[in-house]
Design a protein around this motif. Structure first.
Motif, short mmCIF file in Angstrom:
data_model
loop_
_atom_site.label_atom_id
_atom_site.label_comp_id
_atom_site.label_asym_id
_atom_site.label_seq_id
_atom_site.Cartn_x
_atom_site.Cartn_y
_atom_site.Cartn_z
N GLN A 179 0.87 -1.43 0.02
CA GLN A 179 -0.04 0.07 0.05
C GLN A 179 0.94 1.08 -0.04
OE1 GLN A 179 -0.45 -2.42 2.31
NE2 GLN A 179 -0.42 -1.44 4.50
N PHE A 180 2.04 1.17 0.35
CA PHE A 180 3.12 2.39 0.27
C PHE A 180 3.01 2.60 -1.11
CE2 PHE A 180 4.24 1.01 4.56
CZ PHE A 180 4.28 2.47 5.01
N ARG B 92 -2.35 4.97 -1.64
CA ARG B 92 -1.93 6.36 -1.27
C ARG B 92 -2.90 7.40 -1.02
NH1 ARG B 92 4.22 5.57 -3.93
NH2 ARG B 92 2.92 6.36 -5.67
N GLU B 93 -3.70 7.61 -2.17
CA GLU B 93 -4.62 8.56 -2.42
C GLU B 93 -6.08 8.37 -1.46
OE1 GLU B 93 -4.94 8.62 -6.48
OE2 GLU B 93 -2.74 8.98 -6.82
N PRO C 258 -4.51 3.46 4.72
CA PRO C 258 -4.17 2.71 3.48
C PRO C 258 -4.53 1.36 3.33
CG PRO C 258 -2.25 4.65 4.07
CD PRO C 258 -3.59 4.17 5.19
N ARG D 174 2.20 13.57 2.16
CA ARG D 174 1.32 12.38 1.83
C ARG D 174 1.97 11.33 2.61
NH1 ARG D 174 -3.00 10.37 3.72
NH2 ARG D 174 -4.01 8.59 2.59
N MET D 175 3.32 10.90 2.09
CA MET D 175 4.00 9.74 2.31
C MET D 175 4.23 9.74 4.09
SD MET D 175 3.56 7.81 -0.11
CE MET D 175 4.57 6.51 0.59
N ILE E 127 1.26 8.71 5.65
CA ILE E 127 1.06 7.04 5.64
C ILE E 127 1.92 6.38 6.42
CG2 ILE E 127 1.23 5.16 4.11
CD1 ILE E 127 0.02 6.95 1.74
N CYS E 128 3.41 6.83 6.57
CA CYS E 128 4.24 6.45 7.52
C CYS E 128 3.52 6.41 9.04
CB CYS E 128 5.45 6.94 7.16
SG CYS E 128 6.33 6.46 6.00
N TRP F 137 10.73 10.22 1.55
CA TRP F 137 10.28 9.13 0.88
C TRP F 137 11.17 8.70 -0.32
CZ3 TRP F 137 7.90 4.80 1.87
CH2 TRP F 137 7.47 3.81 0.82
#
Length: 609
Positions: A390-391, A397-398, A403, A456-457, A460-461, A505
């Motif tokens: 999913q990364f 991601r969006e 995610p 955004r990353m 997610i992290c 990222w």
């Protein structure tokens, strides 16, 4: 490692409540098979079950110091990996030690620094201190939430324990689950602080909860903070390797036999190789263990989740690193054994529905416990370094949600698809998950000048490190401690987490693949097959006999069982009679069996309206 429990009550004398304290303490016997101890005073009662790891004769608990203005007593679960340095500093400050245990270091650290001791600890821990000088309880949990810790507020104090079962053993607690509890069970988001059981909460990771006559107060001593990363690629890779070398060296310290969990993936293989190199310098061989299923290597069929079986890669690593290796091979009969499912549900206190993945983990740990008491695991590397699909998946991601839920919806069916129609409508599960998501994302600190993609990353992290990893850490802790095995997780060292979290990222994926930094930092000690291997999740049996046994067990559930207040009876009946069940259908059967067993074992009062 150990299990802890206790009770603070400011309007009664707990010295008369020894039976209740003993009942709470004995629920933790699996976490601490080596010893037990209790401490009682007028307003506090502490219980401890010990798994002896360091200073076997000297680390008994509860550990106490009697001071002129009152006793200070500690019950402690976990390991402090920098206890040697802390002990040296405390000695320079005038403290004297009677044991070689890290427990005594933590107790004296509290006497010296109070609750600020938490900021000085490197480790995995959950501990409670009764400070009789001020009539207050102090509860502390490690930064990443490696060790579980729960509490339950009462009219005049609190109950606490390593696991919910310790609190539920107190006669003052009614085991109740409301709609919010069911939402947490089916949301798969691990909301911080949420404990499923009504009135119960987790001590959140990185926090101190202080309880006195005014009630509980929570302060945070650690969280993921955004900082600018200025190291170039080579420096970053070198720093990751430097940290890993130090972390593994610290976490190999034990006075009992140690081993590593080896899956043949990058994470566990890296730890195995580093541990083997370090122990080899002292003419020691590292023991390694892997789980496998009967016929899996010969009959493996690639699918979207798993493209390769683990065993060939496991053996490549074991041969190169020179480990003393053993495969633990499990059959469909062992995995589907109702008694194993019962042990899993008892260990988790919840019906997780992970089925053979939980059963195999428990059976693996039970086999390992016959040889070792401490194991190193590669858990959390995917969350730290960006290892999940999913990364890299644009849809995930969006998505305006967690995610991993995008992938799980595809592989396990839509969230709530198993639920009884009336309950599903009451739950409003999508709203619950969305609220949890928005709350968490709002806590991410942006870096000035960061691009929208990098921002955004980072989000997610952050979501993986504050939600998803805690699901997996809890799973591993419960399964291991159910058999008295201590599992250490080097990739959760907060120094590594902080450093890699703040790595852009573009650096985390500099070669266009998952976990670029970890691969580059450890490639020199790994076989080429593992360096090039694509990420593969924890294994699951493909044996059709296992699915048939699930169907058989589900058909044995009585028609009037309360589980059908939660799950869709028609859907479950159809699945139990189907010719073949795979993927989401099999998961639905697993979840139904776990729920039914949980209801039978815990008899919770369900408030579903």
């Amino acid at each position: 490692m150990c299990g802890i429990t206790g009770w603070v009550a400011f309007r009664q004398d707990l010295r008369t409540e020894r039976d209740a304290l003993d009942a709470m303490t004995e629920t933790m016997a699996c976490r601490g098979p080596d010893d037990r101890g209790t401490f009682t005073t007028d307003h506090a009662a502490l219980g401890h079950r010990r798994l002896a790891i360091i200073d076997l004769p000297g680390g008994r608990q509860p550990m106490r110091v009697d001071l002129p203005d009152g006793p200070v007593a500690l019950v402690y679960s976990g390991e402090t990996y920098n206890f040697t340095e802390l002990r040296d500093e405390l000695r320079r400050r005038g403290h004297r030690f009677d044991t070689s245990s890290d427990t005594e270091v933590v107790l004296h650290a509290y006497l010296e620094w109070g609750t600020a001791l938490a900021e000085r600890l490197n480790g995995m821990y959950a501990f409670a201190i009764w400070d009789g000088r001020h009539d207050k309880l102090v509860m502390v949990r490690d930064r990443m939430g490696i060790k579980p810790f729960y509490y339950y507020e009462t009219p005049d104090g609190v109950l606490f324990g390593s696991e919910p079962k310790a609190i539920l053993a107190n006669p003052a607690v009614e085991p109740t689950v409301t709609l919010d509890g069911i939402r947490e069970l089916f949301g798969f988001v691990k909301t911080p602080g949420h404990a499923v059981w009504d009135g119960m909460r987790e001590v959140e990771p990185g926090t101190v909860v202080t309880v006195d006559r005014r009630g509980p107060r929570t302060t945070r001593y650690w969280s993921l903070r955004t900082r600018e990363h200025t190291d170039d690629r080579d420096t970053t890779v070198a720093r990751v390797r430097e940290l890993l070398e130090d972390i593994v060296a610290r976490q190999l310290v034990a006075d009992v036999p140690r081993c590593v969990l080896l899956s043949g993936g990058l994470d566990s293989s890296a730890l195995t190789a580093i541990a083997a190199k370090q122990l080899g310098e002292h003419d020691e061989r590292v023991r390694s263990f892997a789980v496998d299923f009967a016929g899996q290597a010969e009959n493996f069929v690639p699918d979207e989740m798993r493209s390769t079986p683990d065993t060939p890669y496991v053996h490549d690593v074991a041969e190169l690193a020179g480990t003393d290796h053993q495969d633990i091979v499990l059959s469909a009969d062992e995995l589907a054994d109702p008694e194993v499912r019962r042990r899993v549900v008892r260990a988790r206190d919840l019906p997780t529905g992970l089925g053979d993945m939980d059963a195999s983990l428990l059976l693996l740990f039970r086999a390992i416990r016959g040889h070792s008491t401490v194991a190193l695991s590669g858990e959390s590397a995917d969350e730290v370094f960006g290892g999940y699909r999913q990364f890299f998946n644009p849809e995930a991601r969006e998505a305006d949600t967690f995610p991993w839920l995008v992938r799980f919806a595809r592989h396990r069916g839509e969230r709530g698809g198993l639920l009884a129609p009336g309950l599903l409508e009451n739950l409003r599960l999508d709203d619950y998950v969305h609220d949890a998501y928005r709350t968490s994302v709002s806590r991410v600190e942006p870096l000035p000048g960061e691009s929208a993609f990098e921002s955004r990353m980072r989000e997610i992290c952050y979501l993986h490190l504050t939600h998803f990893v805690r699901i997996l850490l809890d799973r591993k802790d419960r399964a291991s401690m159910a058999v008295g095995l201590e599992v250490r997780v080097p990739f959760c060292d907060h120094r590594l987490v902080e450093y890699v979290y703040n790595t852009p990222w573009a650096l985390k994926s500099f070669d266009g693949r998952e976990k670029s930094l970890l691969r580059a930092a450890t490639a020199d000690v790994l076989p080429r097959s593992v360096v090039e291997r694509v990420k593969s999740p924890y294994p699951s049996t493909q044996d059709p006999a296992y699915a048939r046994k699930l169907q058989e067990h589900v058909r044995g559930i009585a028609a009037d069982h309360p589980v059908f207040e939660i799950v869709d009876r028609t859907l479950v009946s159809q699945l139990a009679a189907a010719g073949q069940v795979v993927g989401p259908m099999r998961y639905a059967l697993e979840r139904t069996l776990d729920l039914a067993l949980w209801l039978d074992m815990y008899r919770p009062v369900l408030k579903l309206s």
